[in-house]
Scaffold this motif. Sequence first.
Motif, PDB file in Angstrom:
ATOM      1  N   VAL A  36      -8.889   5.395   3.887  1.00  0.00           N
ATOM      2  CA  VAL A  36      -8.232   6.058   5.019  1.00  0.00           C
ATOM      3  C   VAL A  36      -8.934   5.716   6.324  1.00  0.00           C
ATOM      4  N   LYS A  37     -10.263   5.639   6.300  1.00  0.00           N
ATOM      5  CA  LYS A  37     -11.005   5.237   7.503  1.00  0.00           C
ATOM      6  C   LYS A  37     -10.611   3.843   7.981  1.00  0.00           C
ATOM      7  N   ALA A  38     -10.295   2.973   7.022  1.00  0.00           N
ATOM      8  CA  ALA A  38      -9.966   1.584   7.356  1.00  0.00           C
ATOM      9  C   ALA A  38      -8.556   1.418   7.900  1.00  0.00           C
ATOM     10  N   MET A  39      -7.696   2.418   7.701  1.00  0.00           N
ATOM     11  CA  MET A  39      -6.292   2.292   8.121  1.00  0.00           C
ATOM     12  C   MET A  39      -6.176   2.063   9.620  1.00  0.00           C
ATOM     13  N   SER A  74      -4.566  11.153   3.686  1.00  0.00           N
ATOM     14  CA  SER A  74      -3.664  10.671   4.734  1.00  0.00           C
ATOM     15  C   SER A  74      -2.844  11.822   5.304  1.00  0.00           C
ATOM     16  N   ALA A  75      -2.331  12.670   4.415  1.00  0.00           N
ATOM     17  CA  ALA A  75      -1.557  13.829   4.864  1.00  0.00           C
ATOM     18  C   ALA A  75      -2.424  14.767   5.691  1.00  0.00           C
ATOM     19  N   ALA A  76      -3.689  14.918   5.303  1.00  0.00           N
ATOM     20  CA  ALA A  76      -4.603  15.774   6.055  1.00  0.00           C
ATOM     21  C   ALA A  76      -4.826  15.252   7.473  1.00  0.00           C
ATOM     22  N   GLU A  77      -4.671  13.935   7.651  1.00  0.00           N
ATOM     23  CA  GLU A  77      -4.825  13.322   8.971  1.00  0.00           C
ATOM     24  C   GLU A  77      -3.535  13.364   9.778  1.00  0.00           C
ATOM     25  N   GLY A  78      -2.485  13.957   9.206  1.00  0.00           N
ATOM     26  CA  GLY A  78      -1.233  14.105   9.944  1.00  0.00           C
ATOM     27  C   GLY A  78      -0.219  13.006   9.711  1.00  0.00           C
ATOM     28  N   ALA A  79      -0.483  12.129   8.740  1.00  0.00           N
ATOM     29  CA  ALA A  79       0.459  11.049   8.452  1.00  0.00           C
ATOM     30  C   ALA A  79       1.580  11.539   7.543  1.00  0.00           C
ATOM     31  N   SER A  80       2.750  10.921   7.696  1.00  0.00           N
ATOM     32  CA  SER A  80       3.813  11.091   6.715  1.00  0.00           C
ATOM     33  C   SER A  80       3.529  10.130   5.572  1.00  0.00           C
ATOM     34  N   VAL A  81       3.701  10.582   4.343  1.00  0.00           N
ATOM     35  CA  VAL A  81       3.367   9.733   3.205  1.00  0.00           C
ATOM     36  C   VAL A  81       4.590   9.508   2.323  1.00  0.00           C
ATOM     37  N   VAL A  82       4.706   8.276   1.851  1.00  0.00           N
ATOM     38  CA  VAL A  82       5.759   7.883   0.916  1.00  0.00           C
ATOM     39  C   VAL A  82       5.057   7.531  -0.384  1.00  0.00           C
ATOM     40  N   LEU A  83       5.288   8.327  -1.416  1.00  0.00           N
ATOM     41  CA  LEU A  83       4.533   8.209  -2.663  1.00  0.00           C
ATOM     42  C   LEU A  83       5.393   7.545  -3.740  1.00  0.00           C
ATOM     43  N   ALA A 131      11.619   5.869  10.054  1.00  0.00           N
ATOM     44  CA  ALA A 131      11.813   5.075  11.271  1.00  0.00           C
ATOM     45  C   ALA A 131      10.979   3.804  11.247  1.00  0.00           C
ATOM     46  N   SER A 132       9.778   3.894  10.695  1.00  0.00           N
ATOM     47  CA  SER A 132       8.893   2.734  10.639  1.00  0.00           C
ATOM     48  C   SER A 132       7.873   2.944   9.537  1.00  0.00           C
ATOM     49  N   VAL A 133       7.282   1.842   9.096  1.00  0.00           N
ATOM     50  CA  VAL A 133       6.186   1.894   8.121  1.00  0.00           C
ATOM     51  C   VAL A 133       4.958   1.289   8.789  1.00  0.00           C
ATOM     52  N   ASP A 134       3.898   2.066   8.854  1.00  0.00           N
ATOM     53  CA  ASP A 134       2.684   1.622   9.532  1.00  0.00           C
ATOM     54  C   ASP A 134       1.643   1.048   8.580  1.00  0.00           C
ATOM     55  N   VAL A 135       1.581   1.591   7.365  1.00  0.00           N
ATOM     56  CA  VAL A 135       0.584   1.130   6.393  1.00  0.00           C
ATOM     57  C   VAL A 135       1.218   1.085   5.006  1.00  0.00           C
ATOM     58  N   LEU A 136       0.968  -0.012   4.292  1.00  0.00           N
ATOM     59  CA  LEU A 136       1.318  -0.104   2.875  1.00  0.00           C
ATOM     60  C   LEU A 136       0.024  -0.225   2.096  1.00  0.00           C
ATOM     61  N   VAL A 137      -0.217   0.719   1.183  1.00  0.00           N
ATOM     62  CA  VAL A 137      -1.392   0.665   0.305  1.00  0.00           C
ATOM     63  C   VAL A 137      -0.918   0.266  -1.091  1.00  0.00           C
ATOM     64  N   ASN A 138      -1.209  -0.968  -1.473  1.00  0.00           N
ATOM     65  CA  ASN A 138      -0.870  -1.456  -2.807  1.00  0.00           C
ATOM     66  C   ASN A 138      -1.969  -1.043  -3.771  1.00  0.00           C
ATOM     67  N   SER A 143      -5.741  12.808  15.392  1.00  0.00           N
ATOM     68  CA  SER A 143      -6.069  11.728  14.475  1.00  0.00           C
ATOM     69  C   SER A 143      -5.265  10.485  14.815  1.00  0.00           C
ATOM     70  N   ARG A 144      -5.876   9.313  14.617  1.00  0.00           N
ATOM     71  CA  ARG A 144      -5.158   8.063  14.873  1.00  0.00           C
ATOM     72  C   ARG A 144      -4.045   7.842  13.857  1.00  0.00           C
ATOM     73  N   LEU A 145      -4.020   8.643  12.758  1.00  0.00           N
ATOM     74  CA  LEU A 145      -2.947   8.531  11.779  1.00  0.00           C
ATOM     75  C   LEU A 145      -1.833   9.543  12.019  1.00  0.00           C
ATOM     76  N   GLN A 146      -1.994  10.395  13.021  1.00  0.00           N
ATOM     77  CA  GLN A 146      -0.980  11.401  13.330  1.00  0.00           C
ATOM     78  C   GLN A 146       0.357  10.727  13.608  1.00  0.00           C
ATOM     79  N   GLY A 147       1.384  11.116  12.851  1.00  0.00           N
ATOM     80  CA  GLY A 147       2.716  10.584  13.074  1.00  0.00           C
ATOM     81  C   GLY A 147       2.972   9.223  12.456  1.00  0.00           C
ATOM     82  N   LYS A 148       1.972   8.629  11.810  1.00  0.00           N
ATOM     83  CA  LYS A 148       2.156   7.346  11.152  1.00  0.00           C
ATOM     84  C   LYS A 148       2.795   7.547   9.783  1.00  0.00           C
ATOM     85  N   THR A 149       3.420   6.492   9.275  1.00  0.00           N
ATOM     86  CA  THR A 149       4.036   6.552   7.947  1.00  0.00           C
ATOM     87  C   THR A 149       3.308   5.588   7.022  1.00  0.00           C
TER      88      THR A 149
END
Length: 263
Positions: A222-225, A26-35, A83-90, A2-8
């Motif tokens: 999630v598709k738009a990320m 997002s978690a299903a796509e392998g991303a780390s999530v900050v809730l 280490a980094s933040v790739d996406v912020l969802v407000n 997934s293109r979200l694998q390893g992203k935060t």
Amino acid sequence: MSRLQGKTIIITGASSGLGMEIAKQSAAEGASVVLLARRLDRLKEIKEELTRTFSTDVFIYSIDISRKEEVECVFDEILKTVASVDVLVNNAGFGVFNEAHEAKWEEIESMFQVNVLGLIACTQMILPHMKTRRSGHIINIASQAGKMATPKSSVYAATKHAVLGYTNSLRMEMARDGVQVTAVNPGPIATEFFTTADPSGSYEKNVARWMLKPEKVASEVVKAMNTNKREVNLPKWMNAGSVLYTLFPRVVERLGRKAFFKK
């Protein structure tokens, strides 16, 4: 992979509804999530579910985004932790449906504090990080109400108009730095939103057949990320109405007035 694998991905308002569904997908796509949300107990339950189901990192923080000092403190801690933040969802926001003369001042202030100022505060905390890295994605959950206002939602619509104005300006600014900015404009979603917006339940009942499922909206988000998607508009027929309103406002207001009052 997934293109979200390893992203935060940071998600505000993540304790229920759309925010929770975005976190799950997002978690299903392998991303780390900050809730982020006010209800820490609910965030703990979601973290337990996600870590049990998916092999990914989940971080949780209790926050009231209407309080700038809390936003600064929590985001400082996040940027020290990941280490980094790739996406912020407000995503955090709420509405109260009343006619303009009935709107309570404390509710007006609170809607602007959360829906507009809180969103801006979170964004400001992450922009320097993304600008330095010359990558990232800001996704602001606005509303079709930000494109076409209707009766009994004057203040809520005003907050979402503000979100769209901020988002559109930010998109042009951040293009120079390789940071994507997307507005998400859903119609009514079947979530806890209407518990506060319409305690009587009449609006939810009137529009039940057109209610969007949070899973569907989350899927589109999630598709738009990490893409250059300018806007996500759901449902398409409602967005078409917003376009018509832009072109023929007087006609739409006259013909749609009766239907608009069904909230």
